[in-house]
Each structure stands twice: as C-alpha cells, then as structure tokens.
Design a protein around this motif. Sequence first.
Motif, PDB file in Angstrom:
ATOM      1  N   GLY A 117       0.867  -1.164   0.000  1.00  0.00           N
ATOM      2  CA  GLY A 117       0.000   0.000   0.000  1.00  0.00           C
ATOM      3  C   GLY A 117       0.905   1.215   0.000  1.00  0.00           C
ATOM      4  N   GLU A 118       0.379   2.364  -0.371  1.00  0.00           N
ATOM      5  CA  GLU A 118       1.177   3.584  -0.339  1.00  0.00           C
ATOM      6  C   GLU A 118       0.833   4.381   0.907  1.00  0.00           C
ATOM      7  N   CYS A 119       1.842   4.958   1.517  1.00  0.00           N
ATOM      8  CA  CYS A 119       1.614   5.839   2.651  1.00  0.00           C
ATOM      9  C   CYS A 119       1.029   7.158   2.153  1.00  0.00           C
ATOM     10  N   GLU A 120       0.395   7.899   3.048  1.00  0.00           N
ATOM     11  CA  GLU A 120      -0.274   9.152   2.693  1.00  0.00           C
ATOM     12  C   GLU A 120       0.570  10.377   3.038  1.00  0.00           C
ATOM     13  N   SER A 121       1.256  10.353   4.185  1.00  0.00           N
ATOM     14  CA  SER A 121       1.976  11.541   4.642  1.00  0.00           C
ATOM     15  C   SER A 121       3.471  11.473   4.391  1.00  0.00           C
ATOM     16  N   ILE A 122       3.976  10.318   3.954  1.00  0.00           N
ATOM     17  CA  ILE A 122       5.398  10.130   3.680  1.00  0.00           C
ATOM     18  C   ILE A 122       5.565   9.328   2.398  1.00  0.00           C
ATOM     19  N   ASN A 123       6.763   9.377   1.830  1.00  0.00           N
ATOM     20  CA  ASN A 123       7.057   8.594   0.630  1.00  0.00           C
ATOM     21  C   ASN A 123       7.657   7.260   1.054  1.00  0.00           C
ATOM     22  N   ALA A 124       6.799   6.298   1.289  1.00  0.00           N
ATOM     23  CA  ALA A 124       7.222   4.960   1.697  1.00  0.00           C
ATOM     24  C   ALA A 124       6.088   3.982   1.415  1.00  0.00           C
ATOM     25  N   PRO A 125       6.417   2.717   1.240  1.00  0.00           N
ATOM     26  CA  PRO A 125       5.373   1.702   1.091  1.00  0.00           C
ATOM     27  C   PRO A 125       4.921   1.232   2.464  1.00  0.00           C
ATOM     28  N   ARG A 126       3.814   0.528   2.488  1.00  0.00           N
ATOM     29  CA  ARG A 126       3.368  -0.127   3.720  1.00  0.00           C
ATOM     30  C   ARG A 126       2.841  -1.505   3.353  1.00  0.00           C
ATOM     31  N   VAL A 127       2.717  -2.370   4.352  1.00  0.00           N
ATOM     32  CA  VAL A 127       2.174  -3.705   4.148  1.00  0.00           C
ATOM     33  C   VAL A 127       0.654  -3.589   4.111  1.00  0.00           C
ATOM     34  N   ALA A 128       0.059  -3.805   2.947  1.00  0.00           N
ATOM     35  CA  ALA A 128      -1.383  -3.592   2.793  1.00  0.00           C
ATOM     36  C   ALA A 128      -2.203  -4.466   3.737  1.00  0.00           C
ATOM     37  N   ALA A 129      -1.726  -5.679   4.015  1.00  0.00           N
ATOM     38  CA  ALA A 129      -2.484  -6.613   4.847  1.00  0.00           C
ATOM     39  C   ALA A 129      -2.240  -6.421   6.338  1.00  0.00           C
ATOM     40  N   ALA A 130      -1.339  -5.547   6.717  1.00  0.00           N
ATOM     41  CA  ALA A 130      -1.071  -5.336   8.144  1.00  0.00           C
ATOM     42  C   ALA A 130      -2.309  -4.770   8.827  1.00  0.00           C
ATOM     43  N   PRO A 131      -2.603  -5.197  10.047  1.00  0.00           N
ATOM     44  CA  PRO A 131      -3.771  -4.666  10.735  1.00  0.00           C
ATOM     45  C   PRO A 131      -3.688  -3.166  10.982  1.00  0.00           C
ATOM     46  N   ALA A 132      -2.470  -2.656  11.143  1.00  0.00           N
ATOM     47  CA  ALA A 132      -2.259  -1.219  11.311  1.00  0.00           C
ATOM     48  C   ALA A 132      -0.856  -0.870  10.839  1.00  0.00           C
ATOM     49  N   SER A 133      -0.701   0.357  10.383  1.00  0.00           N
ATOM     50  CA  SER A 133       0.606   0.861   9.961  1.00  0.00           C
ATOM     51  C   SER A 133       0.748   2.292  10.451  1.00  0.00           C
ATOM     52  N   LEU A 134       1.950   2.631  10.905  1.00  0.00           N
ATOM     53  CA  LEU A 134       2.233   3.957  11.442  1.00  0.00           C
ATOM     54  C   LEU A 134       3.248   4.657  10.552  1.00  0.00           C
ATOM     55  N   GLU A 135       2.825   5.725   9.901  1.00  0.00           N
ATOM     56  CA  GLU A 135       3.729   6.525   9.084  1.00  0.00           C
ATOM     57  C   GLU A 135       4.514   7.450  10.004  1.00  0.00           C
ATOM     58  N   CYS A 136       5.834   7.501   9.831  1.00  0.00           N
ATOM     59  CA  CYS A 136       6.684   8.228  10.777  1.00  0.00           C
ATOM     60  C   CYS A 136       7.688   9.121  10.083  1.00  0.00           C
ATOM     61  N   LYS A 137       7.949  10.269  10.698  1.00  0.00           N
ATOM     62  CA  LYS A 137       9.077  11.096  10.283  1.00  0.00           C
ATOM     63  C   LYS A 137      10.148  10.989  11.365  1.00  0.00           C
ATOM     64  N   LEU A 138      11.368  10.867  10.923  1.00  0.00           N
ATOM     65  CA  LEU A 138      12.495  10.708  11.830  1.00  0.00           C
ATOM     66  C   LEU A 138      12.659  11.944  12.713  1.00  0.00           C
ATOM     67  N   THR A 139      12.874  11.709  14.006  1.00  0.00           N
ATOM     68  CA  THR A 139      13.226  12.812  14.908  1.00  0.00           C
ATOM     69  C   THR A 139      14.672  12.705  15.378  1.00  0.00           C
ATOM     70  N   GLN A 140      15.144  11.491  15.666  1.00  0.00           N
ATOM     71  CA  GLN A 140      16.524  11.314  16.100  1.00  0.00           C
ATOM     72  C   GLN A 140      17.020   9.916  15.765  1.00  0.00           C
ATOM     73  N   ILE A 141      18.301   9.815  15.472  1.00  0.00           N
ATOM     74  CA  ILE A 141      18.996   8.527  15.487  1.00  0.00           C
ATOM     75  C   ILE A 141      20.105   8.661  16.523  1.00  0.00           C
ATOM     76  N   ILE A 142      20.052   7.825  17.528  1.00  0.00           N
ATOM     77  CA  ILE A 142      21.007   7.885  18.629  1.00  0.00           C
ATOM     78  C   ILE A 142      21.941   6.684  18.545  1.00  0.00           C
ATOM     79  N   THR A 143      23.238   6.954  18.561  1.00  0.00           N
ATOM     80  CA  THR A 143      24.221   5.882  18.573  1.00  0.00           C
ATOM     81  C   THR A 143      24.328   5.333  19.988  1.00  0.00           C
ATOM     82  N   LEU A 144      24.091   4.033  20.135  1.00  0.00           N
ATOM     83  CA  LEU A 144      24.147   3.379  21.435  1.00  0.00           C
ATOM     84  C   LEU A 144      25.523   2.758  21.662  1.00  0.00           C
ATOM     85  N   GLU A 145      25.790   2.384  22.907  1.00  0.00           N
ATOM     86  CA  GLU A 145      27.033   1.688  23.220  1.00  0.00           C
ATOM     87  C   GLU A 145      27.116   0.393  22.412  1.00  0.00           C
TER      88      GLU A 145
END
Length: 201
Positions: A117-145
Amino acid sequence: MFYRPEVGHGLPHNPFNAIVTPRPIGWISTRDANGHDNLAPYSFFNAVAYVPPQVMFASTGTKEDRNGTKDSVSVIRETGVFCINIVSAALQDAMNISSATFAANVDEFERAGLEKGECESINAPRVAAAPASLECKLTQIITLEGEANFLVLGEVTGVHMRDEHIKDGRFDISTFKPLARLGYRDYSIVENVFELSRPDD
C-alpha cells in the motif's frame, strides 16, 4: 544464578532476549532515493509517547553493503521517513521471510509475496495486509554503546487501521492476534486478552 554481561553467563544461548519478553515486532518499511523498497522486522520496538505520538526501534548489527548498519537505518538516514507495520499471526511467515539478509536493492515485499500500500503523509510503502501501519518522520537517530547499535525515534504522522479491526469504537487486537517476539527463535501469538481497571479509574 547471577552473571555480569561483560564476564558472560556460561549458558549455551544468551538469555537476555528471553528475559525481556514479550516484545512487539516493528515491521519497518522504507523507500530509498532511487525508489527501492525495503521491509524488515525489528523486535526492539515500542511506542514511547502519546502527544505527539512517537515510536522507537533499535537496529543492531551490520550488512556489508550498508556501511556500518542495516538497510532500514541507512535508508531512514537518507530520507528521514519510515513506516512501522504491525505483524498479525496470519503474517508470521511473510515476516520471517523478510528477516533474511538480502542485498540492498532486493525488494522484501516481492520475496515475501506481500501486496504494497502507499503511505499518505510520507514517501514509503506499507504492508497492505497489516492490521495497522504507522507513518513516521524521523526525529533522532542515537548511537548506542557497542558496535552498530542505533536507536531510531520517530513521530507518527499518519495511522492506517484496517476497518475489520475496529470494533465498538476500539482497535481490537483480538480480531487479528498480534505476533510477539520471545527469546531465541521463540514467538507468541496474543490470544488471551483481559481487562484490568486501575485504582484511579
């Protein structure tokens, strides 16, 4: 028994993942700048805030063709967006297929036989059969130990829910039975659901 992780546990398999269970599975879908779609499951995943709604997942390990990380993190660094698809029991085999280590330009949707399926608010695909999908914009990538451990945080900008899973005004997980990750190669299907009232209700 007691053990210090830096010393070791002496068991044939690492017990850490089996202790922190069950864990929801974040099935992350992305699309890179060249239009290649990617799909991979991550069991270090959860929601972390209500307002605005925010989620996290952690990636561990590397791929030779991704410069110190895996496909999902590499593409999210490039595009700033991703989609998290919820895994139902019915999708367990497709999820497992998508966990294989494929080359960066391989489309896991196709390998797993999944409709996009196509996402609405972002340029990404989604799994059409998934019970729910969350479109997300990145806020942070944190490097862990440790080597190649990254925590990805995102704000939810769009939510897809399949209509058959909305019952009496609630998103009803009993209608699709979420799949959860346990330790080792163990999984669980959420089937026994009950309600508890809080003391302050």
